[in-house]
Design a protein around this motif. Sequence first.
Motif, PDB file in Angstrom:
ATOM      1  N   GLY A  69      11.827  76.171  23.481  1.00 46.88           N
ATOM      2  CA  GLY A  69      13.233  76.475  23.272  1.00 46.88           C
ATOM      3  C   GLY A  69      14.078  76.243  24.506  1.00 46.88           C
ATOM      4  O   GLY A  69      13.609  75.731  25.523  1.00 46.88           O
ATOM      5  N   LYS A  70      15.342  76.608  24.382  1.00 46.20           N
ATOM      6  CA  LYS A  70      16.305  76.375  25.461  1.00 46.20           C
ATOM      7  C   LYS A  70      16.838  77.708  25.971  1.00 46.20           C
ATOM      8  O   LYS A  70      17.124  78.623  25.212  1.00 46.20           O
ATOM      9  CB  LYS A  70      17.466  75.526  24.950  1.00 46.20           C
ATOM     10  N   SER A  71      16.983  77.799  27.290  1.00 44.22           N
ATOM     11  CA  SER A  71      17.596  78.960  27.923  1.00 44.22           C
ATOM     12  C   SER A  71      18.924  78.553  28.549  1.00 44.22           C
ATOM     13  O   SER A  71      18.979  77.560  29.288  1.00 44.22           O
ATOM     14  CB  SER A  71      16.691  79.544  29.018  1.00 44.22           C
ATOM     15  N   CYS A  72      19.967  79.303  28.246  1.00 48.41           N
ATOM     16  CA  CYS A  72      21.252  79.134  28.925  1.00 48.41           C
ATOM     17  C   CYS A  72      21.398  80.270  29.916  1.00 48.41           C
ATOM     18  O   CYS A  72      21.343  81.445  29.541  1.00 48.41           O
ATOM     19  CB  CYS A  72      22.390  79.158  27.907  1.00 48.41           C
ATOM     20  N   ILE A  73      21.558  79.914  31.188  1.00 45.20           N
ATOM     21  CA  ILE A  73      21.616  80.901  32.258  1.00 45.20           C
ATOM     22  C   ILE A  73      22.998  80.877  32.883  1.00 45.20           C
ATOM     23  O   ILE A  73      23.499  79.807  33.264  1.00 45.20           O
ATOM     24  CB  ILE A  73      20.541  80.614  33.329  1.00 45.20           C
ATOM     25  N   CYS A  74      23.622  82.029  32.978  1.00 43.15           N
ATOM     26  CA  CYS A  74      24.946  82.153  33.587  1.00 43.15           C
ATOM     27  C   CYS A  74      24.812  82.882  34.910  1.00 43.15           C
ATOM     28  O   CYS A  74      24.403  84.050  34.953  1.00 43.15           O
ATOM     29  CB  CYS A  74      25.891  82.907  32.645  1.00 43.15           C
ATOM     30  N   GLU A  75      25.149  82.206  36.020  1.00 45.53           N
ATOM     31  CA  GLU A  75      25.057  82.796  37.351  1.00 45.53           C
ATOM     32  C   GLU A  75      26.425  83.351  37.747  1.00 45.53           C
ATOM     33  O   GLU A  75      27.347  82.594  38.047  1.00 45.53           O
ATOM     34  CB  GLU A  75      24.573  81.753  38.370  1.00 45.53           C
ATOM     35  N   ASN A  76      26.541  84.670  37.744  1.00 44.77           N
ATOM     36  CA  ASN A  76      27.828  85.321  37.998  1.00 44.77           C
ATOM     37  C   ASN A  76      28.023  85.788  39.433  1.00 44.77           C
ATOM     38  O   ASN A  76      29.084  86.310  39.766  1.00 44.77           O
ATOM     39  CB  ASN A  76      27.975  86.542  37.075  1.00 44.77           C
ATOM     40  N   VAL A  77      27.005  85.637  40.292  1.00 47.22           N
ATOM     41  CA  VAL A  77      27.082  86.246  41.614  1.00 47.22           C
ATOM     42  C   VAL A  77      27.123  85.205  42.733  1.00 47.22           C
ATOM     43  O   VAL A  77      28.098  85.112  43.465  1.00 47.22           O
ATOM     44  CB  VAL A  77      25.908  87.227  41.825  1.00 47.22           C
ATOM     45  N   PHE A  78      26.054  84.387  42.876  1.00 42.89           N
ATOM     46  CA  PHE A  78      25.987  83.401  43.960  1.00 42.89           C
ATOM     47  C   PHE A  78      25.904  81.989  43.389  1.00 42.89           C
ATOM     48  O   PHE A  78      24.900  81.626  42.773  1.00 42.89           O
ATOM     49  CB  PHE A  78      24.776  83.649  44.863  1.00 42.89           C
ATOM     50  N   GLU A  79      26.931  81.192  43.630  1.00 45.63           N
ATOM     51  CA  GLU A  79      26.929  79.830  43.088  1.00 45.63           C
ATOM     52  C   GLU A  79      25.842  78.962  43.703  1.00 45.63           C
ATOM     53  O   GLU A  79      25.307  78.066  43.053  1.00 45.63           O
ATOM     54  CB  GLU A  79      28.291  79.180  43.294  1.00 45.63           C
ATOM     55  N   ASP A  80      25.468  79.217  44.962  1.00 47.93           N
ATOM     56  CA  ASP A  80      24.461  78.391  45.611  1.00 47.93           C
ATOM     57  C   ASP A  80      23.066  78.595  45.032  1.00 47.93           C
ATOM     58  O   ASP A  80      22.142  77.846  45.350  1.00 47.93           O
ATOM     59  CB  ASP A  80      24.442  78.660  47.120  1.00 47.93           C
ATOM     60  N   ARG A  81      22.878  79.608  44.211  1.00 50.16           N
ATOM     61  CA  ARG A  81      21.589  79.793  43.551  1.00 50.16           C
ATOM     62  C   ARG A  81      21.238  78.553  42.711  1.00 50.16           C
ATOM     63  O   ARG A  81      20.069  78.236  42.522  1.00 50.16           O
ATOM     64  CB  ARG A  81      21.633  81.000  42.619  1.00 50.16           C
ATOM     65  N   VAL A 124      12.395  70.846  48.715  1.00 51.44           N
ATOM     66  CA  VAL A 124      12.858  71.598  49.886  1.00 51.44           C
ATOM     67  C   VAL A 124      13.438  72.942  49.448  1.00 51.44           C
ATOM     68  O   VAL A 124      14.305  72.990  48.568  1.00 51.44           O
ATOM     69  CB  VAL A 124      13.944  70.805  50.654  1.00 51.44           C
ATOM     70  N   SER A 125      12.975  74.002  50.059  1.00 56.32           N
ATOM     71  CA  SER A 125      13.522  75.334  49.773  1.00 56.32           C
ATOM     72  C   SER A 125      14.973  75.382  50.212  1.00 56.32           C
ATOM     73  O   SER A 125      15.301  75.023  51.348  1.00 56.32           O
ATOM     74  CB  SER A 125      12.730  76.412  50.515  1.00 56.32           C
ATOM     75  N   GLN A 126      15.845  75.857  49.326  1.00 58.38           N
ATOM     76  CA  GLN A 126      17.258  75.976  49.646  1.00 58.38           C
ATOM     77  C   GLN A 126      17.617  77.402  50.068  1.00 58.38           C
ATOM     78  O   GLN A 126      18.609  77.623  50.748  1.00 58.38           O
ATOM     79  CB  GLN A 126      18.099  75.578  48.433  1.00 58.38           C
ATOM     80  N   ASP A 127      16.812  78.361  49.632  1.00 63.38           N
ATOM     81  CA  ASP A 127      17.048  79.764  49.984  1.00 63.38           C
ATOM     82  C   ASP A 127      15.765  80.526  49.698  1.00 63.38           C
ATOM     83  O   ASP A 127      14.798  79.983  49.164  1.00 63.38           O
ATOM     84  CB  ASP A 127      18.225  80.347  49.187  1.00 63.38           C
ATOM     85  N   LEU A 128      15.763  81.800  50.030  1.00 60.43           N
ATOM     86  CA  LEU A 128      14.580  82.642  49.884  1.00 60.43           C
ATOM     87  C   LEU A 128      14.031  82.654  48.458  1.00 60.43           C
ATOM     88  O   LEU A 128      12.876  82.304  48.208  1.00 60.43           O
ATOM     89  CB  LEU A 128      14.934  84.067  50.344  1.00 60.43           C
TER      90      LEU A 128
END
Length: 313
Positions: free
Chosen positions: A214-226, A260-264
């Motif tokens: 299936g498909k997951s739609c994920i909404c990032e409301n806090v950190f755009e760089d995630r 490449v890791s972009q963040d923790l």
Amino acid sequence: MPCRGRRLPDRKAADGPASEGNGASGSRGLEEGGTIRAKADHPKGAVLCFPKKSVGATENAVLFAVGAEGATRLEHCAREPEVVHLCRFLKAMGAEITGEGTEQITVYGRRGKRLLSGCRYRVPGDRIAAGTYLLMGAATRGHLTLSGAPLDEMGAVLSLYQKIGGQYTRKSGTLVADSKNVQHAVPYVETEEYPGFPTDLQSLYLAAAMTLEGKSCICENVFEDRLRTAEELQKMGGTLQICGKWLTAEKSRLHGAEVVSQDLRGGAALVSAALAAEGFSTIRQTELIERGYERFPETLRELGAKIIVEKEI
């Protein structure tokens, strides 16, 4: 104070610790090239209201208020467990604080030259680290036991884990999780302030979602760089689409790649995807991962992962 990934535009104001009240509290602040410099010669209590909830801003304001003269009332505070634990630690050292865990915290600052004293305090389990291992188990269909996990703080991630087919039992702070029946994606996931689904686990769920039907739609409301991690996951064969703060993930045939890791947390997600993929993967900038997880490679090896750290070669 180094700055991490940017918050979404309508939340930036929350990163400045109670900026509206700085003058009233006797402090001065200046931001230069990503560094915040602050000075307070004679800090005094004040009423500070955060324009948006922020864990870092709340914690910094609490620490500032403990050393100020008089009472400080903080309004529209973050309610995350990390704020609560900080307040409890300071109270164990002699600070007077009420309201932790609510949107209004009152700190009764120092009187005269009274200082905090030393104490013995047990650092609680890390809910994000526990959630990381739980979702890595989901991505690899593994079975694991987590001791000392703060289960009462993990409601949102445990709920999601059940929805994708994960099964778990809990007893006296121990979580036994079995991911053999993990199969279906959650159609919609939205990151929120506590007690909602944490932004720190968004990338980890994304890695797992690429192994689900299936498909997951994920909404990032806090950190755009995630969302930058999605670009690295695409190098591993991830079927992902990014549109603003929205991201969709579909079941993918993941393969080894150099990323490449972009963040923790994004780095941990890359490790999770690499363990679920076919072939060998190389992950760069792993120092970003290791700063947030104790014995991360060693723990994963104990769980059966095959990992080589270059500095060990």
